[in-house]
Design an enzyme around this catalytic site. Structure first.
Site, PDB file in Angstrom:
ATOM      1  N   GLY A  71       0.825  -1.192   0.000  1.00  0.00           N
ATOM      2  CA  GLY A  71       0.000   0.000   0.000  1.00  0.00           C
ATOM      3  C   GLY A  71       0.866   1.250   0.000  1.00  0.00           C
ATOM      4  N   GLY A 119       0.495  -5.155   0.604  1.00  0.00           N
ATOM      5  CA  GLY A 119      -0.698  -5.088  -0.241  1.00  0.00           C
ATOM      6  C   GLY A 119      -0.546  -5.824  -1.556  1.00  0.00           C
ATOM      7  N   GLU A 142       5.469  -5.842   7.700  1.00  0.00           N
ATOM      8  CA  GLU A 142       4.697  -4.901   8.523  1.00  0.00           C
ATOM      9  C   GLU A 142       5.239  -4.723   9.940  1.00  0.00           C
ATOM     10  OE1 GLU A 142       2.306  -5.877   5.064  1.00  0.00           O
ATOM     11  OE2 GLU A 142       3.388  -7.139   6.493  1.00  0.00           O
ATOM     12  N   ASP A 150      -1.610  -7.845   7.144  1.00  0.00           N
ATOM     13  CA  ASP A 150      -3.056  -7.737   6.949  1.00  0.00           C
ATOM     14  C   ASP A 150      -3.427  -8.219   5.555  1.00  0.00           C
ATOM     15  OD1 ASP A 150      -1.841  -5.514   5.737  1.00  0.00           O
ATOM     16  OD2 ASP A 150      -3.543  -4.194   6.106  1.00  0.00           O
TER      17      ASP A 150
END
Length: 353
Positions: A71, A119, A142, A150
């Protein structure tokens, strides 16, 4: 063909239906996903899913260093500085896209070449066919930026063999193609220069009968052997150490090993955000018993709590804003991160996906 500044959507004419082809073209930013890209991807997938003439979807990146580096965290940092109240909507859109790909009713074929992180995993690993080249560099980084794995990976990681997913999620380790194949993250290895030929072969093949098997067999025709995984040789140690119930227990078990590789892992874990480590471990342990939709709903709750704290944005600052590589985590030690401080990350929210 629909073209945005960051991606292209086109249809490749084929036999008994066309392919929907997505090409990520934001290579100057390693195809990091901004909110506009995420929304456009979801809308296009929804359109193609109901289009009778589209038989399958392929996602790839334009030639460059990355498939998708994750992301667009720099834009999230800027929005936080500006006190943007809509910041959680970025993640709502991203997780909605992840769920759309996971539940997609047509074949979804991801062609990964180069850097694939965060992402980037969300728009590839949940597809029906996961293909990568030998240039793949995969990571879920992360915990190094004060966050947690995630985009539906809380569901994927604990289901990998030998506790490999726990090692990957906690350590932020970078994996090669051979590593990813060995632990079951990928289905096929194909040379990147063969990707265009594979796309046109997919278009030129009828999927009317046994479509998943037909696609698998076709990709196998393009597949190449991979080297032995340097990571997998440690699988027994990883299974033993990362089967411990606490982060402290994992580090203790690693320190008890004589293999020097374990000392390197401990050194890496100690650089990660203590809160991220403990939240990640609990999230993976919890998701072992969850269905996919339950896992991503859990992620939505956890993410809201990270957005309310400081560690995620401090991690982004240290990694991509100031680039000093010296994040100041709060709390700064594992001992200070108690079960009582982890529990609120998993508490119910008034809203859901």
């Amino acid at each position: 063909m629909q073209t945005l500044s960051e991606m292209e959507f086109e249809e490749v004419s084929g036999r008994d239906g066309n392919l929907g082809l997505i090409t990520l073209t934001r290579q100057q930013a390693l195809n990091a996903l901004n909110q506009q890209m995420i929304i456009a991807l979801r809308q296009q997938l929804e359109e193609w899913e109901t289009a009778n003439h589209i038989k399958a979807v392929v996602i790839r990146a334009a030639e460059g260093r990355a498939f998708c580096a994750g992301g667009d965290i720099r834009s999230l940092y800027d929005r936080k500085l500006n006190h943007d109240p809509t910041l959680p909507e970025f993640f709502r859109d991203e997780y909605t896209l992840t769920r759309r790909i996971h539940d997609y009713s047509k074949p979804y074929i991801a062609l990964m070449d180069g850097i694939t992180m965060g992402g980037g995993a969300g728009i590839s690993l949940h597809g029906s066919h996961r293909v990568a080249s030998d240039r793949l560099l995969f990571a879920m980084p992360e915990t190094a930026i004060g966050f947690y794995p995630d985009v539906g990976t809380t569901y994927i990681l604990p289901r990998l063999p030998h506790k490999m997913g726990y090692y990957l999620g906690l350590s932020s380790a970078q994996l090669s193609l051979a590593d990813c194949m060995a632990i079951g993250l990928l289905d096929h290895a194909v040379k990147s220069e063969q990707f265009p030929d594979l796309i046109y072969a997919l278009a030129d093949t009828s999927f009317k009968e046994e479509e998943q098997k037909t696609i698998t067999n076709l990709i196998n025709d393009f597949s190449v052997p991979v080297n032995d995984s340097s990571l997998f040789q440690h699988h027994k140690i990883i299974e033993h150490c990362f089967n411990q119930k606490t982060v402290e227990g994992i580090i203790k078990a690693l320190n008890e090993q004589t293999d020097p590789w374990c000392k390197d892992v401990v050194r890496e874990l100690k650089t990660k955000c203590p809160t991220s480590l403990k939240v990640t471990l609990r999230a993976l342990q919890t998701a072992e018993q969850l269905e996919f939709d339950e896992a991503i709903q859990m992620e939505f709750r956890i993410t809201h709590r990270f957005l309310q704290g400081t560690n995620f944005f401090e991690g982004i600052r240290a990694a991509v804003v100031d680039k000093d590589k010296t994040p100041h985590w709060k709390p700064a030690t594992l001992k200070e991160v108690t079960s009582a401080s982890v529990q609120p990350y998993f508490a119910p929210l008034d809203i859901s996906l």
